[in-house]
Write an enzyme that holds these catalytic residues in place. Structure first.
Site, PDB file in Angstrom:
ATOM      1  N   ASP A  28       0.833  -1.203   0.000  1.00  0.00           N
ATOM      2  CA  ASP A  28       0.000   0.000   0.000  1.00  0.00           C
ATOM      3  C   ASP A  28       0.871   1.257   0.000  1.00  0.00           C
ATOM      4  OD1 ASP A  28      -2.332   1.793   0.808  1.00  0.00           O
ATOM      5  OD2 ASP A  28      -3.275  -0.166   0.989  1.00  0.00           O
ATOM      6  N   HIS A  56      -3.507   5.939   3.248  1.00  0.00           N
ATOM      7  CA  HIS A  56      -4.316   4.771   2.900  1.00  0.00           C
ATOM      8  C   HIS A  56      -3.802   3.511   3.600  1.00  0.00           C
ATOM      9  CE1 HIS A  56      -6.050   1.649   0.198  1.00  0.00           C
ATOM     10  NE2 HIS A  56      -7.018   2.529   0.010  1.00  0.00           N
ATOM     11  N   SER A 104     -11.516  -1.131  -0.227  1.00  0.00           N
ATOM     12  CA  SER A 104     -10.219  -1.030   0.446  1.00  0.00           C
ATOM     13  C   SER A 104     -10.350  -1.270   1.948  1.00  0.00           C
ATOM     14  CB  SER A 104      -9.596   0.354   0.225  1.00  0.00           C
ATOM     15  OG  SER A 104      -9.023   0.455  -1.052  1.00  0.00           O
TER      16      SER A 104
END
Length: 393
Positions: free
Chosen positions: A150, A181, A336
């Site tokens: 990520d 994120h 996600s």
């Protein structure tokens, strides 16, 4: 249990057959256990397949005759007793012995309740909606590792309790999560308050730069690195990789994650947020990974979530609270957020139920799932919401 008289007769019989029993080239393995749980001086002696007291050597039959516990009603044959060093050495030299195992204490499994938990993790511990407690076994993914491919992880976030580390960086020369994120995803996998597997180790593998940009070659680098690193990382109960990312269908990325899964790493992948069939998205379209779609608080298909025959499982993905890269918390929505719930659940089950290969673990997650509970799931897509197996339901 073998009758005592049989042992006595066998012991006498073995005197006449002992010379015909071949010697072994090396001692039988001695299997050690964690010092914390070991019972000093006590051992379990496992016999080889096909063992019979009628042809056993005198060392084995004499020790079996004195043993407090003897096993023979199934194909597992052996005994358990207190052994000194001399006896231990003699038994390991016997050609009848497969291995000797230190005895250890076992404990009742304890389930713990996190009251007022975030809805995402609370939902997967109950068959029915509406309960805000997260109920799970206190093994909590201990001894597993989850690779977060990520934007990086804010490893010093207090929610990670020192369990987050940097693994590799294919994006830039800054070991920070400048986009946030990855820290959000890692928190869902294994943070103290917001995570599914609260004792797993979280490993940052950075592929997106601080602006959230990445190219496919760097993602392939990261996947390849995880495959190389996992066998030597020391994750005794297994390794997991989470990919909350995707693009158009791409055979190279599909093949890369397939190879990673084949190597033994459980791979959870977000199905995508296009509201479309995930068969056109990679790496979600790879059949050998566990592809995850998103539900909302009302047990509906999230309107943004991809769907289709390639989807293996659904997990909460709307308004999910987790860790933020500024050291606080944040709330966001998307597949996600669903994928790391399954990555965390994979780690949790590896510890709770024992290691298994990637395909078998995804099958186990599907087997445990609550069936038919979601609204608005398109025809041809599984209707299975993740469940952690909480015995109280």
């Amino acid at each position: 249990m073998y009758p005592k008289t049989l042992f006595c007769l066998s012991a006498l019989a073995s005197l006449t057959t002992a010379r015909s029993v071949p010697k072994r080239s090396a001692p039988a393995p001695l299997m050690r256990v964690n010092e914390e749980h070991r019972i000093p001086g006590k051992y379990i002696v496992k016999m080889k397949e096909g063992f019979s007291t009628a042809t056993a050597d005198f060392t084995v039959t004499s020790h079996m005759n004195e043993a407090k516990h003897v096993y023979g009603s199934t194909s597992f044959k052996g005994f358990a007793n207190t052994l000194n060093e001399t006896s231990l050495e003699a038994l390991r030299a016997s050609p009848n012995v497969e291995y000797v195992h230190e005895d250890q204490k076992f404990y009742l499994t304890d389930y713990e309740t996190q009251e007022g938990a975030p809805y995402g993790i609370a939902r997967i511990s109950h068959r029915n909606a509406g309960d805000n407690n997260y109920v799970r076994d206190n093994s909590d993914g201990d001894g597993t590792c989850v690779y977060i491919i990520d934007t990086g992880i804010k490893i010093d976030h207090p929610e990670f309790e020192g369990r987050a580390i940097w693994g590799a960086n294919y994006a830039d020369d800054e070991d920070i999560d400048g986009a946030g994120h990855g820290t959000f995803v890692a928190g869902i996998v294994g943070s103290k308050s917001y995570g599914v597997a609260k004792k797993t180790q979280l490993i940052a593998v950075k592929v997106f730069d601080n602006n959230g940009a990445a190219d496919g070659a760097k993602i392939l680098d990261a996947i390849d690195w995880v495959g190389q690193d996992a066998p030597s990382r020391g994750c005794a109960n297994g390794a997991v990789a989470n990919l909350s990312l995707g693009g158009g269908r791409d055979q190279a990325s599909n093949d890369a994650v397939a190879a990673l899964a084949s190597s033994g790493v459980f791979v959870a992948v977000a199905s995508g947020n296009d509201g479309a069939d995930a068969e056109n998205t990679s790496p979600a379209s790879e059949p050998s990974v566990c592809t995850v779609s998103a539900s909302d608080e009302g047990d509906n298909k999230a309107d943004y979530s991809n769907y289709g025959a390639v989807v293996d499982i659904w997990a909460p993905g709307t308004n999910i609270e987790s860790t933020s890269y500024d050291g606080t918390t944040t709330t966001a929505s998307g597949t996600s957020a669903s994928s790391p719930i399954i990555a965390g659940l994979g780690a949790y089950l590896l510890t709770l139920e024992g290691p298994r290969d990637a395909g078998a673990l995804c099958d186990r997650i599907k087997e445990l799932a609550t069936q038919g509970v979601l609204n608005g799931v398109p025809e041809g897509t599984t209707n299975a919401l993740a469940f952690n197996g909480n015995p109280s339901g």
